[in-house]
Design a protein around this motif. Structure first.
Motif, PDB file in Angstrom:
ATOM      1  N   ILE A 177       1.057  -1.206   0.033  1.00 59.24           N
ATOM      2  CA  ILE A 177      -0.189   0.134  -0.246  1.00 59.24           C
ATOM      3  C   ILE A 177       0.535   1.055  -0.398  1.00 59.24           C
ATOM      4  CG2 ILE A 177      -1.748  -0.459   1.272  1.00 59.24           C
ATOM      5  CD1 ILE A 177      -1.035   0.480   3.441  1.00 59.24           C
ATOM      6  N   GLY A 178       2.392   1.218   0.125  1.00 59.85           N
ATOM      7  CA  GLY A 178       3.482   2.364  -0.287  1.00 59.85           C
ATOM      8  C   GLY A 178       4.781   2.258   0.967  1.00 59.85           C
ATOM      9  N   HIS A 179       4.831   3.216   1.087  1.00 56.57           N
ATOM     10  CA  HIS A 179       5.776   3.567   2.565  1.00 56.57           C
ATOM     11  C   HIS A 179       5.721   4.868   3.541  1.00 56.57           C
ATOM     12  CE1 HIS A 179       6.521   6.838  -0.869  1.00 56.57           C
ATOM     13  NE2 HIS A 179       7.215   7.416   0.410  1.00 56.57           N
ATOM     14  N   VAL A 180       6.890   4.312   4.781  1.00 57.75           N
ATOM     15  CA  VAL A 180       6.877   5.461   5.217  1.00 57.75           C
ATOM     16  C   VAL A 180       7.074   6.911   5.056  1.00 57.75           C
ATOM     17  CG1 VAL A 180       7.796   5.549   7.586  1.00 57.75           C
ATOM     18  CG2 VAL A 180       6.935   3.294   7.266  1.00 57.75           C
ATOM     19  N   GLN A 181       6.039   7.775   5.681  1.00 58.24           N
ATOM     20  CA  GLN A 181       6.920   8.899   5.066  1.00 58.24           C
ATOM     21  C   GLN A 181       6.859   9.956   6.521  1.00 58.24           C
ATOM     22  OE1 GLN A 181       5.280  10.628   1.290  1.00 58.24           O
ATOM     23  NE2 GLN A 181       4.951  12.904   2.577  1.00 58.24           N
ATOM     24  N   GLY A 182       6.672   9.160   7.500  1.00 55.31           N
ATOM     25  CA  GLY A 182       6.351  10.319   8.737  1.00 55.31           C
ATOM     26  C   GLY A 182       6.238   9.965   9.505  1.00 55.31           C
ATOM     27  N   MET A 183       5.765  11.042  10.802  1.00 55.83           N
ATOM     28  CA  MET A 183       5.159  10.093  11.486  1.00 55.83           C
ATOM     29  C   MET A 183       4.360  11.581  12.731  1.00 55.83           C
ATOM     30  SD  MET A 183       7.470   7.872  13.498  1.00 55.83           S
ATOM     31  CE  MET A 183       8.494   5.341  12.686  1.00 55.83           C
ATOM     32  N   LEU A 184       3.113  10.782  13.834  1.00 60.91           N
ATOM     33  CA  LEU A 184       2.297  11.640  14.590  1.00 60.91           C
ATOM     34  C   LEU A 184       3.392  11.556  15.553  1.00 60.91           C
ATOM     35  CD1 LEU A 184      -0.556  12.941  12.222  1.00 60.91           C
ATOM     36  CD2 LEU A 184       1.557  13.530  11.738  1.00 60.91           C
ATOM     37  N   VAL A 185       3.993  13.006  16.440  1.00 65.07           N
ATOM     38  CA  VAL A 185       4.454  12.362  17.636  1.00 65.07           C
ATOM     39  C   VAL A 185       3.067  13.349  18.406  1.00 65.07           C
ATOM     40  CG1 VAL A 185       5.820  11.995  19.253  1.00 65.07           C
ATOM     41  CG2 VAL A 185       6.198  11.848  16.953  1.00 65.07           C
ATOM     42  N   ASP A 186       2.345  12.591  19.781  1.00 61.55           N
ATOM     43  CA  ASP A 186       1.686  13.796  20.801  1.00 61.55           C
ATOM     44  C   ASP A 186       2.711  14.282  21.654  1.00 61.55           C
ATOM     45  OD1 ASP A 186       0.624  14.095  23.146  1.00 61.55           O
ATOM     46  OD2 ASP A 186      -1.056  12.421  22.996  1.00 61.55           O
TER      47      ASP A 186
END
Length: 277
Positions: A177-186
């Protein structure tokens, strides 16, 4: 509020007596999916030595100026245990690090940070906090600390570089389905709430969010993340707009689409007191 990990790079780390350096990477716990350390390049004042800064020390960020203040001094950083950030960080290194700064260990508790969900609640001077069980006689606390250190010194801390997982492939149950582009952090707990997935190799121009709790397996050797979702479910999910701030209503929509329980409901029992930053 959720922050993009990519946006946090190059933030200045400001000690109580001056700037330490700038954020270059993050180490996250691949079991709890929480940022455990910020990797900071100290620049010229320490010959570009890279040091680790725990979220435990971070105070209220200045998002406008891109500054993360910390409750330690430059001298403390200078004399901190030397850790090769190009190699895996062992549990013994962590024990030495936490012992040097006087922090209680984050592992072993019911929450993602000891017994709770906020890192700065682990500070020894935080109201109502006890860093370890109190003994009944002289030397008991010290004996407890030695025994706890011996028990955990060979633990696998499961720490991974956030930069390392960028571009990892994401596999659904029926295909890529794709690749990791980033992350959202609390910004309050430092938990990684979502992986940002770029679907351009099969669904051009779209980004979607995948929660770490939906991951079935991560093959670090193959640089592949497998999720318990179908490609169609991902395609029908609410799209992610990186230019807009993700709000709770949108998060609810994403979780309802996949039929999953939101992290905010499962963590409520640990949220007794919100940290005063």
């Amino acid at each position: 509020m959720l922050r993009s990990m990519n946006d946090l790079e190059d933030y200045a780390i400001r000690a109580t007596d001056g700037t330490i350096g700038h954020v270059k990477d993050f180490y996250f716990d691949d079991q709890a999916w929480v940022i455990r350390y910020l990797v900071v390049d100290t620049g010229s004042w320490l010959s570009s030595r890279k040091v680790l800064i725990s979220p435990i020390a971070i105070g209220h960020p200045d998002w406008t100026e891109k500054v993360l203040p910390v409750s330690i001094t430059k001298e403390q950083v200078k004399n901190s245990p030397d850790i090769d950030t190009e190699k895996p960080v062992s549990r013994q290194h962590e024990i030495d690090y936490f012992g040097y700064y006087g922090y209680p260990f984050y592992w072993g508790g019911a929450g993602i940070w000891g017994g709770g969900i906020y890192p700065n609640m682990m500070m020894p001077d935080y109201a109502g906090f006890e860093s370890k069980p109190l003994g009944e006689g002289p030397g008991t606390d010290e004996a407890y600390a030695r025994a706890d250190t011996a028990q955990h010194q060979h633990d696998d801390p499961h720490l991974r570089s956030c930069k390392e997982v960028m571009d990892y492939h994401i596999e659904a149950t029926d295909g890529d389905i794709g690749h990791v582009q980033g992350m959202l952090v609390d910004e309050e707990t430092w938990a990684i709430r979502y992986i940002i997935v770029n679907t351009s190799n099969w669904w051009l121009g779209h980004q979607v969010l995948i929660a770490p709790q939906w991951i079935q397996d991560v093959s670090w050797s193959d640089a592949t993340v497998s999720v318990n979702l179908t490609r169609q479910a991902v395609k029908d999910a609410p799209p992610y707009d990186s230019a807009a701030q993700l709000d709770r209503d949108q998060e609810i929509g994403i979780h309802e689409h996949y039929g999953r329980i939101g992290y905010w409901t499962t963590e409520t029992k640990h949220e007794n007191t919100k940290p005063g930053r």
